[in-house]
Scaffold this motif. Structure first.
Motif, short mmCIF file in Angstrom:
data_model
loop_
_atom_site.label_atom_id
_atom_site.label_comp_id
_atom_site.label_asym_id
_atom_site.label_seq_id
_atom_site.Cartn_x
_atom_site.Cartn_y
_atom_site.Cartn_z
N GLY A 16 0.96 -1.17 0.10
CA GLY A 16 0.09 -0.04 0.05
C GLY A 16 0.84 1.27 0.03
N ALA A 17 1.95 1.16 0.58
CA ALA A 17 2.90 2.34 0.73
C ALA A 17 3.31 2.73 -0.49
CB ALA A 17 4.07 2.11 1.85
N LEU A 18 3.91 1.52 -1.38
CA LEU A 18 4.46 1.78 -2.58
C LEU A 18 3.50 2.23 -3.53
CD1 LEU A 18 6.77 -1.46 -2.50
CD2 LEU A 18 7.45 0.92 -2.30
N PRO A 25 3.25 13.89 -6.61
CA PRO A 25 3.80 14.44 -7.89
C PRO A 25 4.74 13.82 -8.42
CG PRO A 25 5.01 15.45 -5.79
CD PRO A 25 4.05 14.66 -5.39
N LEU A 26 5.01 12.24 -7.98
CA LEU A 26 5.74 11.41 -8.32
C LEU A 26 5.29 10.53 -9.74
CD1 LEU A 26 7.18 9.98 -5.16
CD2 LEU A 26 8.42 11.82 -6.35
N TYR A 27 4.07 10.33 -9.51
CA TYR A 27 3.42 9.40 -10.68
C TYR A 27 4.42 8.23 -11.00
CZ TYR A 27 0.99 13.59 -11.51
OH TYR A 27 0.14 14.77 -11.28
N TRP A 28 4.85 7.41 -10.07
CA TRP A 28 5.62 6.12 -10.32
C TRP A 28 4.62 5.01 -10.58
CZ3 TRP A 28 9.72 6.85 -6.04
CH2 TRP A 28 10.72 7.62 -6.10
N LEU A 29 4.06 4.95 -11.81
CA LEU A 29 2.94 4.23 -12.11
C LEU A 29 3.23 2.61 -11.86
CD1 LEU A 29 -0.24 4.15 -12.75
CD2 LEU A 29 0.79 4.28 -15.23
N PRO A 30 4.23 2.17 -12.42
CA PRO A 30 4.78 0.73 -12.24
C PRO A 30 4.41 0.28 -10.55
CG PRO A 30 6.40 1.64 -13.52
CD PRO A 30 5.47 3.11 -13.13
N LEU A 31 4.70 1.26 -9.80
CA LEU A 31 4.43 1.10 -8.12
C LEU A 31 3.14 0.82 -7.78
CD1 LEU A 31 7.06 3.11 -6.28
CD2 LEU A 31 7.33 0.58 -7.06
N ALA A 32 2.19 1.59 -8.56
CA ALA A 32 0.69 1.22 -8.26
C ALA A 32 0.30 -0.12 -8.92
CB ALA A 32 -0.13 2.35 -9.15
N VAL A 33 0.83 -0.32 -10.05
CA VAL A 33 0.61 -2.03 -10.49
C VAL A 33 1.06 -2.95 -9.63
CG1 VAL A 33 0.86 -3.41 -12.44
CG2 VAL A 33 0.69 -1.29 -12.82
N LEU A 34 2.25 -2.73 -8.80
CA LEU A 34 2.58 -3.76 -8.07
C LEU A 34 1.81 -3.64 -6.79
CD1 LEU A 34 4.86 -5.66 -6.94
CD2 LEU A 34 6.15 -3.56 -6.31
N HIS A 63 -1.14 2.73 2.65
CA HIS A 63 -1.11 3.50 1.55
C HIS A 63 -1.29 5.41 1.89
CE1 HIS A 63 -2.41 4.59 -2.40
NE2 HIS A 63 -3.61 5.17 -2.12
N PHE A 64 -2.30 5.21 2.98
CA PHE A 64 -2.67 6.53 3.25
C PHE A 64 -1.72 7.33 4.30
CE2 PHE A 64 -6.69 4.47 2.59
CZ PHE A 64 -7.28 5.35 1.36
N ALA A 65 -0.75 6.36 5.11
CA ALA A 65 0.20 6.99 5.86
C ALA A 65 1.26 7.50 4.73
CB ALA A 65 0.91 5.90 6.53
N VAL A 66 1.43 6.81 3.69
CA VAL A 66 2.34 7.97 2.71
C VAL A 66 1.71 8.95 1.99
CG1 VAL A 66 3.76 7.25 0.61
CG2 VAL A 66 3.94 5.77 2.74
N GLY A 67 0.63 8.67 1.70
CA GLY A 67 -0.40 9.42 0.91
C GLY A 67 -0.71 10.78 1.65
N SER A 68 -0.76 10.67 3.02
CA SER A 68 -1.15 12.03 3.72
C SER A 68 -0.06 12.23 4.83
CB SER A 68 -2.44 11.61 4.37
OG SER A 68 -3.66 11.32 3.48
#
Length: 506
Positions: A16-18, A25-34, A63-68
């Motif tokens: 979730g963190a990845l 602003p990073l948009y590291w889309l492959p990490l969303a797939v992972l 996910h939310f710890a990193v996102g927020s």
């Protein structure tokens, strides 16, 4: 992925963190797939609904710890009286928000157990996508809502891929996004179909983004003063801050403007009717135009309270229109029951704003009708326009100085872009320290001032598009998409059930 107990939770938290690193602003889309594929695999191998819920909760917490994380920045703005509370509050918020993907995983696991025909590889992805979307919608509404970083935001690096939000809103875009990102969990054929879908969506979105003629619209000036939050409210600096705002407003080109726009709470004091400060603020009003500014608004009776407001001021120093913020940030801008529990509210925070009555659409001579949105309000789909006639544009005034150079202001900007796409309306954004921007009705950023830069943007207000399906019917289009997805799910499950029956025959 036959993990048990804490190992599964640890993998889920990390996945979730990845996945959060695919957000602006990073948009590291492959990490969303992972991250999403790991979410599906963890769900697949869970022993039951309770196990799936706990794994989904761990995933959501990471996910939310990193996102927020950027919320912590606000606690360290001087005088930083509550700095030590910042990290545990963010962790606690992440743990609370984690229950939404957890509930999606648990509910989907329960449904898959109750109806075994939903166990096919495509069925399970669609089932999870539907549950995820419902959970995201609930996250945006329960307990006043927190619609930050919905999954559809991962496409913000490519504006054509955001155009689906004009049909189904960002939550509907999230359903399609989940299916695409999770496709590798269903095999290489599904992965190829997902790539084709992304390509088709990109071409269709590009085709829908016809050039918009900006000739003839009102010319406005957005002022970004870049005032540090630690200095903003210091009494000895008030005159300096106001002089800076007026000087920037009156730079060359001032006489041809229809309006000057200042950000949220730009004046470093409470503005009251008849205040002497209004006469000075009127010097920032262009000829026959307006000063449109965020401000802390009060009345002559201080017991009435203070509102986080947008004021429209004419050349005579009169307040000709007002909007009071409706959707305040819980514990950030108001303490629930702060009047009834005054001692407790005073201990917890520095004060509370009052809640505005309703959203509005303001229609003024020389300025096309617009709906104002103050700061946090822009993150909520289908809740950015006033009642009555459709406005011609949207105005978001904000003060993201609280969050420094973190990811928060960029994610906030992405929300503003999505609202423009959903409504088919241009969005002007005035931010104290950035990012100020002019956004057209397709979500394209036509002009911008980046973080922690002082400057002005002179730009014609872009034209509106014809009302989009989501702009017309709001979440009705999302409901239609969910109903279609459920119908497809039922059809797939029946086909899978018949296929298994046929294969079992001698």
């Amino acid at each position: 992925m036959t993990l048990t107990s804490w190992r599964a939770a640890g993998v889920a938290f990390l996945a979730g963190a990845l996945a959060a690193l695919a957000m602006p602003p990073l948009y590291w889309l492959p990490l969303a797939v992972l991250g999403i594929v790991a979410f599906v695999w963890l769900w697949d191998t869970a022993s039951g609904p309770k196990s799936a819920l706990l794994r989904g909760w761990a995933w959501g917490t990471g996910h939310f710890a990193v996102g927020s994380y950027w919320i912590v920045e606000a606690f360290f703005v001087p005088p930083a009286d509550f700095a030590l509370l910042g990290p545990p509050i963010v962790v606690g918020l992440a743990a609370l928000l984690g229950f939404f993907p957890g509930m999606a995983a648990g509910a989907a696991k329960w449904a898959a157990g109750r109806w075994p025909s939903l166990g096919g590889r495509y069925c399970r992805l669609l089932l999870l996508a539907v549950a995820w979307t419902i959970a995201e919608w609930l996250r945006g509404h329960v307990f006043t809502g927190y619609s930050w970083n919905p999954l559809g935001h991962v496409w913000a690096f490519a504006t054509p891929l955001l155009q689906g939000a004009a049909l189904f809103g960002v939550y509907g875009l999230g359903l399609l996004t989940f299916m695409i990102l999770a496709a590798p969990a269903a095999g290489w054929r599904a992965s190829i179909l997902a790539l084709i879908a992304v390509g088709a969506a990109g071409f269709a979105g590009q085709a829908a983004m016809a050039p918009l003629d900006t000739a003839g619209g009102p010319l406005v000036r957005i002022v970004q003063p870049n005032t540090l939050q630690a200095e903003k409210w210091r009494p000895e600096l008030r005159a300096q801050h106001m002089a800076k705002l007026v000087e920037m407003s009156r730079r060359p080109g001032f006489d041809g403007l229809a309006a000057v726009i200042w950000p949220e709470t730009a004046p470093p004091f409470i503005v009251e009717p008849g205040s002497a400060a209004l006469e000075y603020m009127a010097t920032a009003v262009p000829p026959d135009g307006y000063l449109v500014t965020g401000a802390a608004r009060g009345t002559r009776n201080r017991e009435d309270g203070v509102w986080n407001s947008l004021l429209v001021i004419n050349g005579a120093g009169e307040i000709v229109a007002t909007y009071d913020k409706v959707h305040l940030v819980p514990l950030g801008e108001y303490i629930p029951f702060h009047k009834q529990l005054a001692p407790v509210a005073g201990f917890i925070g520095r004060g509370s704003f009052e809640v505005g009555e309703s959203r509005v659409t303001l229609d003024l001579p020389r300025l096309a009708s617009f709906s104002p949105i103050i700061c946090y309000e822009v993150i909520f789909p289908a809740a950015v326009t006033g009642p009555g006639a459709r406005p011609r544009w949207l105005l978001n005034v904000t003060n993201d100085a609280w969050f420094g150079l973190s990811s928060g202001p960029y994610q906030h900007l992405t929300s503003a872009r999505l609202r423009a796409v959903e409504e088919g309306l241009p969005m002007l954004r005035a931010a104290n320290t950035g990012v100020s921007a002019v956004i057209d009705a397709h979500g394209r950023v036509l002009a911008a001032l980046d973080m922690q830069r002082e400057g002005i943007i002179d730009h014609v207000i872009p034209p509106a598009r014809e009302p989009t399906p989501y702009g017309r019917w709001g979440d009705g289009t999302l409901i239609a998409l969910l109903m279609f997805a459920v119908a497809v799910l039922v059809a797939l499950s029946r086909f899978t059930g018949r296929e298994k029956t046929d294969n079992s025959k001698p």
